[in-house]
Design an enzyme around this catalytic site. Structure first.
Site, PDB file in Angstrom:
ATOM      1  N   ARG A  26     -10.383  -8.608   7.990  1.00  0.00           N
ATOM      2  CA  ARG A  26      -8.913  -8.543   7.949  1.00  0.00           C
ATOM      3  C   ARG A  26      -8.303  -8.581   9.348  1.00  0.00           C
ATOM      4  NH1 ARG A  26      -4.760  -4.716   8.040  1.00  0.00           N
ATOM      5  NH2 ARG A  26      -2.991  -5.311   6.741  1.00  0.00           N
ATOM      6  N   TYR A  59     -20.817  -9.054   1.194  1.00  0.00           N
ATOM      7  CA  TYR A  59     -20.753 -10.417   1.753  1.00  0.00           C
ATOM      8  C   TYR A  59     -20.683 -10.342   3.269  1.00  0.00           C
ATOM      9  CZ  TYR A  59     -15.655  -9.549   1.436  1.00  0.00           C
ATOM     10  OH  TYR A  59     -14.401  -9.019   1.514  1.00  0.00           O
ATOM     11  N   ASP A  94       1.778  -7.498  -1.586  1.00  0.00           N
ATOM     12  CA  ASP A  94       1.516  -6.243  -2.303  1.00  0.00           C
ATOM     13  C   ASP A  94       2.789  -5.479  -2.643  1.00  0.00           C
ATOM     14  OD1 ASP A  94      -1.164  -6.728  -2.217  1.00  0.00           O
ATOM     15  OD2 ASP A  94      -1.692  -5.020  -0.950  1.00  0.00           O
TER      16      ASP A  94
HETATM   17  C1  LIG Z   1      -4.449  -0.833   7.120  1.00  0.00           C
HETATM   18  C2  LIG Z   1      -4.785  -1.783   6.019  1.00  0.00           C
HETATM   19  C3  LIG Z   1      -6.126  -2.111   5.773  1.00  0.00           C
HETATM   20  C4  LIG Z   1      -6.465  -2.965   4.710  1.00  0.00           C
HETATM   21  N1  LIG Z   1      -7.765  -3.266   4.529  1.00  0.00           N
HETATM   22  C5  LIG Z   1      -8.109  -4.128   3.542  1.00  0.00           C
HETATM   23  C6  LIG Z   1      -9.456  -4.507   3.379  1.00  0.00           C
HETATM   24  O1  LIG Z   1     -10.322  -4.074   4.095  1.00  0.00           O
HETATM   25  N2  LIG Z   1      -9.745  -5.369   2.370  1.00  0.00           N
HETATM   26  C7  LIG Z   1      -8.780  -5.847   1.512  1.00  0.00           C
HETATM   27  O2  LIG Z   1      -9.106  -6.616   0.573  1.00  0.00           O
HETATM   28  N3  LIG Z   1      -7.500  -5.529   1.677  1.00  0.00           N
HETATM   29  C8  LIG Z   1      -7.135  -4.686   2.670  1.00  0.00           C
HETATM   30  N4  LIG Z   1      -5.826  -4.360   2.854  1.00  0.00           N
HETATM   31  C9  LIG Z   1      -4.837  -4.927   1.922  1.00  0.00           C
HETATM   32  C10 LIG Z   1      -4.590  -6.370   2.104  1.00  0.00           C
HETATM   33  O3  LIG Z   1      -4.316  -6.665   3.457  1.00  0.00           O
HETATM   34  C11 LIG Z   1      -3.420  -6.701   1.202  1.00  0.00           C
HETATM   35  O4  LIG Z   1      -3.760  -6.437  -0.140  1.00  0.00           O
HETATM   36  C12 LIG Z   1      -3.058  -8.157   1.174  1.00  0.00           C
HETATM   37  O5  LIG Z   1      -3.412  -8.790   2.341  1.00  0.00           O
HETATM   38  C13 LIG Z   1      -1.564  -8.339   0.916  1.00  0.00           C
HETATM   39  O6  LIG Z   1      -0.906  -8.283   2.150  1.00  0.00           O
HETATM   40  P1  LIG Z   1       0.512  -7.674   2.396  1.00  0.00           P
HETATM   41  O7  LIG Z   1       1.009  -8.338   3.615  1.00  0.00           O
HETATM   42  O8  LIG Z   1       1.319  -7.724   1.158  1.00  0.00           O
HETATM   43  O9  LIG Z   1       0.264  -6.148   2.691  1.00  0.00           O
HETATM   44  P2  LIG Z   1      -0.521  -5.456   3.882  1.00  0.00           P
HETATM   45  O10 LIG Z   1      -1.528  -6.375   4.473  1.00  0.00           O
HETATM   46  O11 LIG Z   1      -0.927  -4.155   3.340  1.00  0.00           O
HETATM   47  O12 LIG Z   1       0.602  -5.248   5.023  1.00  0.00           O
HETATM   48  C14 LIG Z   1       1.690  -4.379   4.915  1.00  0.00           C
HETATM   49  C15 LIG Z   1       2.149  -4.052   6.319  1.00  0.00           C
HETATM   50  O13 LIG Z   1       3.415  -3.392   6.272  1.00  0.00           O
HETATM   51  C16 LIG Z   1       3.418  -2.318   7.190  1.00  0.00           C
HETATM   52  N5  LIG Z   1       4.418  -1.368   6.719  1.00  0.00           N
HETATM   53  C17 LIG Z   1       4.375  -0.599   5.615  1.00  0.00           C
HETATM   54  N6  LIG Z   1       5.492   0.142   5.499  1.00  0.00           N
HETATM   55  C18 LIG Z   1       6.275  -0.165   6.565  1.00  0.00           C
HETATM   56  C19 LIG Z   1       7.559   0.282   6.994  1.00  0.00           C
HETATM   57  N7  LIG Z   1       8.254   1.176   6.283  1.00  0.00           N
HETATM   58  N8  LIG Z   1       8.074  -0.231   8.145  1.00  0.00           N
HETATM   59  C20 LIG Z   1       7.372  -1.153   8.877  1.00  0.00           C
HETATM   60  N9  LIG Z   1       6.137  -1.598   8.504  1.00  0.00           N
HETATM   61  C21 LIG Z   1       5.601  -1.127   7.354  1.00  0.00           C
HETATM   62  C22 LIG Z   1       1.989  -1.816   7.136  1.00  0.00           C
HETATM   63  O14 LIG Z   1       1.655  -1.037   8.275  1.00  0.00           O
HETATM   64  C23 LIG Z   1       1.211  -3.106   7.054  1.00  0.00           C
HETATM   65  O15 LIG Z   1       0.913  -3.638   8.328  1.00  0.00           O
HETATM   66  C24 LIG Z   1      -5.451  -3.499   3.876  1.00  0.00           C
HETATM   67  C25 LIG Z   1      -4.107  -3.170   4.106  1.00  0.00           C
HETATM   68  C26 LIG Z   1      -3.760  -2.326   5.186  1.00  0.00           C
HETATM   69  C27 LIG Z   1      -2.306  -1.990   5.446  1.00  0.00           C
END
Ligand SMILES: Cc1cc2nc3c(=O)[nH]c(=O)nc-3n(C[C@H](O)[C@H](O)[C@H](O)COP(=O)(O)OP(=O)(O)OC[C@H]3O[C@@H](n4cnc5c(N)ncnc54)[C@H](O)[C@@H]3O)c2cc1C
Length: 380
Positions: free
Chosen positions: A103, A201, A278
């Site tokens: 990631r 993996y 998400d």
């Molecule tokens: C720390 C972390 C580790 C992860 N590790 C894995 C993993 O190992 N394997 C896996 O399959 N999935 C993992 N995920 C989830 C995966 O990245 C997500 O399911 C997927 O990529 C969807 O991405 P997204 O951008 O919707 O959410 P995310 O990738 O979860 O990103 C959300 C971002 O929003 C930020 N955020 C949240 N609330 C606020 C706020 N109020 N103000 C400003 N910023 C905010 C968070 O810090 C984060 O950087 C992880 C997510 C996070 C946050």
């Protein structure tokens, strides 16, 4: 790219969906910035699978997934109690490029792309409230925008603003996540046992990603940063075969989280704020689609909102994305049951997989054509 109405967009969250959306929007001419609560656009998390539908978006954004990932060759269901393979399915028939990626490396690739496209990324900026003209940060500062994109993940502030509190329910499954220094060929192994399974993996540089899931009555917290002891993981998988035990023996640090089911959001926008990734549709990990769906969302959002009327573009975005992500979330829910079968059903399922692998290996992946062969970038 296309000439677009000049819109000011504020993306909340510098994760995979937020950075991809910022890059896609900037490439189409929007004025976009990202605020991220963490102190850095950061080195957190473990492995992710980038399936062909996600790879297409990365390429369309001008990025090359091979620079950060291991190209996946096959998926191999195994019996975790004997340690032996049941079948092997060739992922080169999945309809496109399939990668195993850390990631942090994917985040870095997206961050570099966004920065090169001129997107300002601000860290240590936590959004605490959505206001009529933008957002408020922790500390009281106000940032204004024509559109606020909630890419703020599992515990989204933007989703709460749009829809109120969500009511997830505990699935009765707990997951552990670790990375160990073990070499494995470019294959995803799914080690299945009654009531539990492990997926392994490889990642770049001789690391092996391990995700272990077990049915447990006891509730565990949902989130990405809860630690557990490696011995607790080993105890939970004490009855597995020696080759899998040897992998678990190498675990020195492990994260643990409870798996919850969340409803896909009914409404994704209100004309001024919109959800993505998400924040709109958290999914269980059993189809490896969390990151891929967020990448697809990012592409479609950028394409639709810069065409003409903002609200109409947001309507089209929701109409296009909601049915597809609902299907993927439903399929991930069903897979959870398939991996954990017991007794006669388990024996029948393993025999079925073996037969499929032997007689019609292509049929296994054809079930996922709707997911992997879908090209969200096809119409621009
Ligand atoms: C720390 C972390 C580790 C992860 N590790 C894995 C993993 O190992 N394997 C896996 O399959 N999935 C993992 N995920 C989830 C995966 O990245 C997500 O399911 C997927 O990529 C969807 O991405 P997204 O951008 O919707 O959410 P995310 O990738 O979860 O990103 C959300 C971002 O929003 C930020 N955020 C949240 N609330 C606020 C706020 N109020 N103000 C400003 N910023 C905010 C968070 O810090 C984060 O950087 C992880 C997510 C996070 C946050």
């Amino acid at each position: 790219m296309a000439s677009a109405p000049r819109r000011e967009v504020l993306v909340v969250g510098g994760g995979i969906g937020g950075l991809a959306a910022a890059l896609a929007l900037a490439r189409r001419g929007a004025w976009v910035r990202v605020v991220e609560q963490a102190p850095a656009i950061s080195e957190v998390g473990a492995g992710l699978q980038i399936t062909p539908n996600g790879s297409r978006v990365l390429r369309a954004l001008g990025l090359s997934p091979e620079s950060v990932g291991v190209r996946a060759l096959a998926v191999e269901p195994r019996d975790a109690l004997t340690g032996r393979p049941i079948a092997r399915f060739d992922l080169r028939r999945a309809g496109g490029d399939y990668f195993f990626v850390h990631r942090a490396d994917l985040i870095d690739l997206l961050r570099q792309g966004a920065e090169a496209a001129g997107v300002p990324l601000r860290t240590e900026a936590r959004v605490t409230a959505i206001t009529p003209h933008g957002v408020e940060l922790d500390g009281g500062e106000h940032l204004s925008a024509d559109l606020v994109v909630g890419a703020d993940g599992l515990h989204s502030v933007v989703r709460r603003h749009l829809l109120g509190d969500d009511r997830p329910f505990f699935t009765g499954q707990v997951a552990w996540r670790a990375i160990v220094p073990v070499e494995q060929g470019p294959v995803a192994r799914i080690w299945m046992a009654p009531g539990k399974h492990v997926v392994t993996y490889p990642l770049k540089d001789g690391r092996l990603n391990v995700v272990a899931v077990r049915e447990e009555a006891q509730w565990a917290e949902e989130g990405w940063s809860h630690r557990d002891s490696p011995d607790a993981l080993r105890r939970a998988f004490g009855d597995v075969a020696l080759n899998l035990k040897a992998i678990l023996a190498r675990v020195t640090e492990v994260g643990r989280w409870g798996l919850f089911r969340h409803p896909v959001a009914d409404r994704w926008h209100d004309g001024r704020t919109v959800l993505l990734g998400d924040a709109a549709h958290p999914t269980l990990p059993f189809l490896a689609q969390g990151a891929n769906l967020a990448l697809e969302d990012a592409w479609v959002l950028a394409r639709e909102i810069l065409r003409d009327d903002l609200r109409e573009g947001l309507d089209r975005y929701q109409a296009e994305r909601r049915p597809r992500v609902s299907d993927a979330v439903g399929e991930a829910n069903a897979n959870a049951r398939n991996y954990h079968l017991k007794g006669a059903r388990r024996r029948a399922a393993h025999a079925g997989l073996w037969t499929l692998g032997f007689l019609a290996p292509g049929a296994f992946l054809r079930r996922y054509d709707w997911l992997y062969r879908f090209d969200v970038t096809a119409d621009g």
